[in-house]
Design a protein around this motif. Sequence first.
Motif, PDB file in Angstrom:
ATOM      1  N   ASP A   1       0.843  -1.202   0.000  1.00 61.10           N
ATOM      2  CA  ASP A   1       0.000   0.000   0.000  1.00 61.10           C
ATOM      3  C   ASP A   1       0.878   1.252   0.000  1.00 61.10           C
ATOM      4  O   ASP A   1       2.017   1.223   0.479  1.00 61.10           O
ATOM      5  N   GLU A   2       0.301   2.336  -0.489  1.00 61.31           N
ATOM      6  CA  GLU A   2       0.991   3.631  -0.422  1.00 61.31           C
ATOM      7  C   GLU A   2       0.197   4.571   0.475  1.00 61.31           C
ATOM      8  O   GLU A   2      -1.037   4.565   0.451  1.00 61.31           O
TER       9      GLU A   2
ATOM     10  N   ALA B   1       4.134  -0.590   4.423  1.00 57.22           N
ATOM     11  CA  ALA B   1       3.628   0.248   3.323  1.00 57.22           C
ATOM     12  C   ALA B   1       4.702   1.233   2.852  1.00 57.22           C
ATOM     13  O   ALA B   1       5.759   1.365   3.480  1.00 57.22           O
ATOM     14  N   VAL B   2       4.404   1.903   1.762  1.00 55.10           N
ATOM     15  CA  VAL B   2       5.370   2.843   1.177  1.00 55.10           C
ATOM     16  C   VAL B   2       4.923   4.272   1.475  1.00 55.10           C
ATOM     17  O   VAL B   2       3.815   4.669   1.096  1.00 55.10           O
TER      18      VAL B   2
ATOM     19  N   VAL C   1       4.675   7.999   0.658  1.00 51.46           N
ATOM     20  CA  VAL C   1       4.825   8.877  -0.509  1.00 51.46           C
ATOM     21  C   VAL C   1       4.824  10.299   0.031  1.00 51.46           C
ATOM     22  O   VAL C   1       3.816  10.769   0.567  1.00 51.46           O
TER      23      VAL C   1
ATOM     24  N   LYS D   1      -2.339   2.325  -5.868  1.00 47.22           N
ATOM     25  CA  LYS D   1      -1.953   1.677  -4.602  1.00 47.22           C
ATOM     26  C   LYS D   1      -2.225   2.555  -3.375  1.00 47.22           C
ATOM     27  O   LYS D   1      -2.058   2.111  -2.239  1.00 47.22           O
ATOM     28  N   THR D   2      -2.596   3.796  -3.614  1.00 50.47           N
ATOM     29  CA  THR D   2      -2.785   4.713  -2.473  1.00 50.47           C
ATOM     30  C   THR D   2      -3.989   4.277  -1.641  1.00 50.47           C
ATOM     31  O   THR D   2      -5.082   4.073  -2.181  1.00 50.47           O
TER      32      THR D   2
END
Length: 370
Positions: free
Chosen positions: A79-80, A100-101, A103, A125-126
């Motif tokens: 997930d972002e 998660a990533v 951003v 993916k957000t």
Amino acid sequence: MTYRVPFVEPGKHYLNLKDKIDTTITDVFAKGDLVMRKQLRDFEEHLATFVGTKYAIGLNSGYHALHLSLFAAGISSGDEVITVAHTFVATISAIVHCGAVPVLIDVDKDYNMAMDKIEPAITSKTKAIIPVHLNGRLCNMDKLMTIAEKYNLMVIEDAAQSLGGKYNGKSAGSFGLAGCFSHYPFKILGGFGDGGALTTNDPEIARKTTLLRYNGEDRETGEYHYHGYTCLLDNVQAAVLDVKLKHLPRWIERRREIAELYHQGLSDIMELSLPHFEGEKYFDVYQNYVIRTKKRDELFSYLKEHGIETLIHWKKPVWEHTRLELGQYHLPETESLCKEVLSLPVNTEITDNQVSYAIECIRNFYGYSL
Ligand SMILES: Cc1ncc(COP(=O)(O)O)c(C=O)c1O
């Protein structure tokens, strides 16, 4: 070094409330009420009322409020999550620890998330946005909630620096799925050690985070529902915070008075930007009074020589801490802020005379008479 104007004065702060706090602590110890007892429940109830949410869950830090919120919201690997680079690193670490990533996007002139940077950062993916209400000022929550609804994204507010702050009459921590607060000693509502809390109107988030904060265990049945954590707000800290919460409205007014004194004393200095940003919808609580100047490092040293303690939040962009592996960003406003911001002392113990002295020194530095 002893400062004539310290950034914070925790000893004096304690002495001003000594009788009440000593009685409270002694009472907790004498009753043996150490873990998850009435004092914690009382504080949670009062905090929820103060913020205007159905639930508040006491935790041991703002970091854990963020991490458990994300975890309970189902954020996981792949997930972002969109947030700002201009924040305390804990906001970002909480995302990373869910797999998660993060951003990272830039901020606006008021040091908060730039609303026009959110949509370009959204991908398939957000899953969530974490607006950080920095320095006691909320983000533009009308715009943010509209974008979140349009893209069906969850909102988890990092309100660690903004307890009591409002946007359009609504309190920080009451807009999104969860609000995350820090009760670190030098926050607007600080304990005598680490502390934090999560606020929510969502019964499922409240249930999950209540279980997660103590190893996933339902204390009534003994059943473990999740692989959880040990991140409770200690009962004694909760009792102290509950005492302090009653003083919070008065302390917020004092912070706003101090901000007004700085404003009156410094607003004619052309080389300075002051944090009195436009917008009638905002009620700022000035966790920090952050000024901006091209001569930040010189001013910092000059004020130190003159006995005034200031802090820099933060000296380099978070992505330049290469070990954090946050990738390469170029966020111009964040980069400029790292070179230009300086936090002046604001606390409930500072006297008008100390503020006047700080103003006098800053005026002298820029060659402005009083
Ligand atoms: C914006 C922000 N987010 C998160 C945190 C984390 O809070 P804590 O230190 O209680 O873990 C802080 C605390 O400094 C903060 O300022």
